[in-house]
Design an enzyme around this catalytic site. Structure first.
Site, PDB file in Angstrom:
ATOM      1  N   HIS A 134      57.850 -61.158 -35.138  1.00  0.00           N
ATOM      2  CA  HIS A 134      58.713 -61.557 -34.013  1.00  0.00           C
ATOM      3  C   HIS A 134      57.878 -62.101 -32.861  1.00  0.00           C
ATOM      4  O   HIS A 134      57.440 -61.371 -31.979  1.00  0.00           O
ATOM      5  CB  HIS A 134      59.541 -60.352 -33.541  1.00  0.00           C
ATOM      6  CG  HIS A 134      60.694 -60.737 -32.656  1.00  0.00           C
ATOM      7  ND1 HIS A 134      61.944 -60.213 -32.816  1.00  0.00           N
ATOM      8  CD2 HIS A 134      60.778 -61.584 -31.614  1.00  0.00           C
ATOM      9  CE1 HIS A 134      62.760 -60.723 -31.909  1.00  0.00           C
ATOM     10  NE2 HIS A 134      62.064 -61.559 -31.155  1.00  0.00           N
ATOM     11  N   ARG A 160      56.212 -71.459 -27.781  1.00  0.00           N
ATOM     12  CA  ARG A 160      57.173 -72.283 -27.050  1.00  0.00           C
ATOM     13  C   ARG A 160      57.177 -73.744 -27.457  1.00  0.00           C
ATOM     14  O   ARG A 160      57.672 -74.592 -26.714  1.00  0.00           O
ATOM     15  CB  ARG A 160      56.920 -72.158 -25.546  1.00  0.00           C
ATOM     16  CG  ARG A 160      57.014 -70.735 -25.021  1.00  0.00           C
ATOM     17  CD  ARG A 160      58.393 -70.131 -25.254  1.00  0.00           C
ATOM     18  NE  ARG A 160      58.532 -68.856 -24.537  1.00  0.00           N
ATOM     19  CZ  ARG A 160      59.536 -68.003 -24.741  1.00  0.00           C
ATOM     20  NH1 ARG A 160      60.472 -68.277 -25.631  1.00  0.00           N
ATOM     21  NH2 ARG A 160      59.594 -66.875 -24.067  1.00  0.00           N
ATOM     22  N   HIS A 189      63.573 -55.801 -32.453  1.00  0.00           N
ATOM     23  CA  HIS A 189      63.181 -55.008 -31.277  1.00  0.00           C
ATOM     24  C   HIS A 189      64.156 -53.885 -30.917  1.00  0.00           C
ATOM     25  O   HIS A 189      64.762 -53.890 -29.851  1.00  0.00           O
ATOM     26  CB  HIS A 189      62.913 -55.908 -30.060  1.00  0.00           C
ATOM     27  CG  HIS A 189      63.897 -57.034 -29.861  1.00  0.00           C
ATOM     28  ND1 HIS A 189      65.246 -56.826 -29.840  1.00  0.00           N
ATOM     29  CD2 HIS A 189      63.701 -58.362 -29.683  1.00  0.00           C
ATOM     30  CE1 HIS A 189      65.851 -57.984 -29.663  1.00  0.00           C
ATOM     31  NE2 HIS A 189      64.930 -58.935 -29.574  1.00  0.00           N
ATOM     32  N   ASN A 202      63.975 -58.066 -22.610  1.00  0.00           N
ATOM     33  CA  ASN A 202      65.266 -57.748 -23.202  1.00  0.00           C
ATOM     34  C   ASN A 202      65.081 -57.578 -24.696  1.00  0.00           C
ATOM     35  O   ASN A 202      64.634 -58.499 -25.358  1.00  0.00           O
ATOM     36  CB  ASN A 202      66.262 -58.888 -22.919  1.00  0.00           C
ATOM     37  CG  ASN A 202      67.679 -58.465 -23.228  1.00  0.00           C
ATOM     38  OD1 ASN A 202      67.943 -57.275 -23.412  1.00  0.00           O
ATOM     39  ND2 ASN A 202      68.584 -59.413 -23.311  1.00  0.00           N
ATOM     40  N   ASP A 256      57.402 -59.195 -30.190  1.00  0.00           N
ATOM     41  CA  ASP A 256      58.330 -59.978 -29.364  1.00  0.00           C
ATOM     42  C   ASP A 256      57.547 -60.731 -28.279  1.00  0.00           C
ATOM     43  O   ASP A 256      57.964 -60.813 -27.120  1.00  0.00           O
ATOM     44  CB  ASP A 256      59.419 -59.095 -28.736  1.00  0.00           C
ATOM     45  CG  ASP A 256      60.570 -59.916 -28.153  1.00  0.00           C
ATOM     46  OD1 ASP A 256      60.598 -61.144 -28.368  1.00  0.00           O
ATOM     47  OD2 ASP A 256      61.432 -59.324 -27.482  1.00  0.00           O
ATOM     48  N   HIS A 301      55.883 -66.622 -20.679  1.00  0.00           N
ATOM     49  CA  HIS A 301      56.589 -67.282 -19.576  1.00  0.00           C
ATOM     50  C   HIS A 301      55.567 -67.691 -18.530  1.00  0.00           C
ATOM     51  O   HIS A 301      54.564 -67.013 -18.334  1.00  0.00           O
ATOM     52  CB  HIS A 301      57.621 -66.343 -18.936  1.00  0.00           C
ATOM     53  CG  HIS A 301      58.842 -66.140 -19.780  1.00  0.00           C
ATOM     54  ND1 HIS A 301      59.737 -67.153 -20.034  1.00  0.00           N
ATOM     55  CD2 HIS A 301      59.290 -65.057 -20.448  1.00  0.00           C
ATOM     56  CE1 HIS A 301      60.698 -66.689 -20.821  1.00  0.00           C
ATOM     57  NE2 HIS A 301      60.454 -65.418 -21.094  1.00  0.00           N
TER      58      HIS A 301
END
Lengths: 452, 308
Positions: free
Chosen positions: A86, A90, A257, A303, A330, A334
């Site tokens: 996972h 980008r 997750h 999240n 995960d 960013h």
């Protein structure tokens, strides 16, 4: 789709390649092998020729004219290569945050020789062209990418993607990661269709209504901070629905997750009933609680959100008793600009590839929750089983897909020295003992020098 | 003030002696406000910027007046558009302010934690004038000052907070401040307006407003945001008024002396009967406004590190 010309392709053939070398002839001496199955009492030497384990025995004597590389792995652990099922690279879309190659470099540093990339690229990975683009980009690389495609076109939740063609193109699973498929009928059809190919549906389990507007786990901390909450039941109700659908359609569902105590219990009970459900947990979800958000640092915003101690304990118990099959990071890069804002305005997600091993050793292995063999199950054997790809095995004639760990190496996370293009980690400054020192895969290796 | 206290971000964790010092200091500024020329040179030469990212009249005026009474130079920045939409981030705004060598920043922002974020980017003091649903410490302090003017001590005093607790920064700051000072606080609201795990605050909770009135010495009535109705926190404003509204009939039935407070602006006829709001027998709402200026003068003065 016409493949765009990008600068990174030229970089790939020069700078990137210098990170790893062809594994033409390498002799690994005195390695302690942990393969998730055997309990070896003594060390082994491995002779690797052209990316394959040619010989593996307690001692391989090299003649004086041996012209390959020799590494002494005394007191080092030799494990099958890890698969992080996972991650978010980008590319295409937000190459400023992570490219396939920078993500691959982060994976390599973290000991992951393979990753499953999630489909929320821009445009969404819902067609053959993007899958082929990803595979092209990573061809002739130490890292293997097994792409996950969206379940529905544009991750909009209505129309199924062309699954058969995508599987032909190399997709190993389907997920609308970032959100659940809200319409249960659409998900039912997806599961039935995917069952024909024996590929799993991966679900980010979150009831959009219950979670609406939430920025952190709903609990006493969110109550104190006046922050809109994402309740644990937003996860639980969708996990429950998905398990029921998997049972009814006799198909495979993988819970991405997992973060709530209720969801862990639902998966545990479903497994007792032999429903084909599997689950993964992220290192931050067995490490950090929602108390961290009192700092209002957006690097604690992800999240599913960081939950309370009770939920952490449930995740740890689920990892220990096998309810949770895999550990996946995960990894969600960013930009600094996007994260350096007031908490509510920041996007969800943190990077995780390069800190995972430190956290696994510190939070799970040192306290005795998992032994090394169990860690190998969570990091290699089970993730490969879930996506239906044969897991690497450390044996003669096997492929050299390996992760090498120095359990004594002391290190400290410095966000400015990470291989990822992004810096959004809540673990900056954390100190660990035990780190990845090298990897082998796809006839390449990286060992014996700093990988950056 | 604690020697190292530079910012006022919230009342959670602020010890009783600091709250007492603020309340006492405000008392002496109240005296200044009664003078023919209600102005002191205390903060002469200091620059204070009022950053309001959310609509506000009374809080902004109150701060501005307090700053002027203390002879500070003030700058006002008001916008209702969020900083993100404007294209300039809060961090950029903060750094611009820092470049202007501002001594103190008063910030109101729709996001919880915005003042805490701002603190990392500027050298001056940060005063929270309301952040999202988190805290509104100066409001709670002026509420406490007002309560102090009527009741002799906080210890054992029963304060019921009635209304939209979940979205109220005023409620949170009052809960922290009042309980620190020894008052008993109760919550009264329709269940969906009480936040999750609020029971960990160890406060009494009433779902019947008559029971809350019977119990309380002070009623702190909160504004019901009209848009909440569409979010199903309660069925209709009509039902809210009928079951949780503070009416003359309810107070008279209780037949007791009770102090009525409201942080404003009031939705007359919804959470509070119009004539009750204006009835000096019960209402101290205008005292709250007057005390607001004195409290803010006290906070600005104490955080500035100046001596009087």
């Amino acid at each position: 789709m016409k493949k765009p010309l990008r600068k990174s392709q030229t970089i790939k053939n020069t700078k990137e390649m210098s990170n790893f070398k062809p594994a033409k002839k390498v002799l690994l001496k005195n390695a302690s092998i942990i393969d998730g199955q055997n309990d070896y009492k003594s060390t082994f030497d491995l002779l690797i020729i052209d990316g394959k384990i040619k010989e593996m025995k307690p001692e391989i004597v090299s003649s004086s004219e041996f012209d390959g590389k020799i590494f002494d792995l005394s007191n080092k652990l030799l494990l099958p290569g890890f698969l992080d099922m996972h991650v978010h690279f980008r590319e295409p879309g937000r190459e400023d945050e992570e490219t396939i190659l920078s993500g691959a470099r982060a994976a390599m540093t973290g000991g992951f020789t393979a990753v499953c990339t999630m489909p929320n690229t821009q445009p969404v990975t819902d067609n053959r062209e993007i899958v082929e683009f990803i595979r092209d980009e990573i061809s002739n690389h130490l890292i293997s990418i097994y792409p996950v495609a969206a379940i529905t076109r544009g991750q909009k939740g209505d129309e199924l993607v062309e699954m058969a063609e995508l599987i032909d193109a190399g997709v190993v699973a389907f997920s609308d990661d970032g959100k659940s498929v809200a319409n249960s009928l659409v998900l039912r059809r997806a599961m039935e269709y995917a069952r024909m190919f024996d590929v799993p549906i991966i679900e980010h389990c979150e009831d959009a209504g219950l979670a609406a507007g939430g920025a952190m786990h709903e609990g006493f901390v969110s109550t104190n901070l006046g922050m809109p909450g994402i309740p644990s039941i937003a996860e639980d109700v969708v996990v429950a629905r998905n398990i029921q659908l998997a049972e009814y359609t006799k198909s495979k569902i993988h819970i991405a997750h997992i973060s709530s105590a209720g969801a862990v219990e639902l998966v545990r009970r479903a497994k007792e009933k032999n429903i084909q459900v599997t689950a993964e947990a992220a290192p931050h979800h067995f490490t950090l609680t929602d108390e961290t958000i009192r700092s209002f640092d957006a690097n604690f915003k992800m999240n599913p959100p960081l939950r309370s101690q009770k939920h952490i304990e449930a995740i740890v118990a689920g990892l220990k008793d096998g309810t949770i099959d895999a550990i996946a990071t995960d990894h969600a890069p960013h930009s600094i600009e996007e994260k350096q804002v007031e908490f509510a305005a920041a996007p969800f997600g943190i990077i995780g590839l390069e800190t995972a091993i430190g956290l696994i050793i510190k939070q799970l292995i040192k306290p005795g929750i998992l032994n090394w063999n169990q860690a190998v199950e969570k990091l290699s054997i089970n993730p490969y089983r879930i996506i239906g790809i044969p897991a690497p095995q450390i044996k003669e004639r096997g492929i050299a897909n390996l992760t090498i760990i120095d359990p004594e190496a002391k290190w400290k996370v410095n966000k400015d020295e990470l291989c990822s293009k992004s810096r959004n980690t809540p673990f900056d400054g954390w100190e660990f003992k035990g780190n990845v020192i090298g990897v082998f895969n796809n006839c390449f290796y990286s060992l014996g020098e700093k990988q950056k | 003030m604690q020697e190292n206290r530079k910012h006022l971000l919230g009342l959670e964790g602020v010890p009783a002696e600091e709250i007492k010092l603020i309340l006492d200091t405000a008392e002496s500024f109240k005296e200044v406000l009664d003078r023919p020329i209600p102005k002191v040179p205390t903060l002469r030469g200091k620059t204070i910027v009022n950053l309001f990212f959310e609509a506000s009249t009374r809080t902004r005026f109150s701060f501005e007046l307090a700053e002027k009474r203390l002879s500070a130079d003030t700058l006002n920045f008001s916008t209702t558009a969020s900083s993100v939409k404007k294209g300039e981030t809060l961090r950029d705004t903060a750094q611009n302010i820092e470049a202007m060598k501002v001594d103190m920043v008063v910030i109101r922002h729709p996001a919880s934690g915005a003042p805490h974020f701002l603190r990392h980017w500027i050298k001056g003091s940060v005063i929270n004038a309301g952040d999202g649903c988190h805290e509104h410490p100066t409001q709670a302090l002026l509420d406490m000052k007002t309560i102090q003017g009527i009741h002799n001590e906080f210890k054992g005093l029963r304060v019921a907070i009635v209304g939209d607790i979940i979205h109220s920064r005023v409620a949170r700051s009052n809960i922290y401040g009042l309980t620190t000072m020894g008052a008993e606080v109760a919550l009264c609201a329709p269940a969906p307006l009480i936040p999750y795990e609020a029971e960990k605050w160890n406060l009494k909770t009433f779902y019947n407003v008559d029971d809350a009135i019977a119990w309380a010495d002070v009623l702190m009535v909160l504004r019901i945001q009209l848009e909440r109705q569409s979010q199903n926190f309660f069925p209709t404003l009509r039902e809210y008024h009928n079951y949780f509204g503070i009416t003359r009939e309810r107070l008279e039935k209780a037949n007791k002396k009770i102090t009525l407070m409201h942080p404003g602006p009031i939705n007359r006829g919804i959470e509070l009967d119009s004539d009750l709001a204006d009835d000096p027998e019960y209402s101290v709402i205008l005292d709250q406004v007057t005390n607001g200026v004195a409290i803010r003068m006290a906070i600005l003065y104490l955080l500035s590190g100046e001596t009087k």
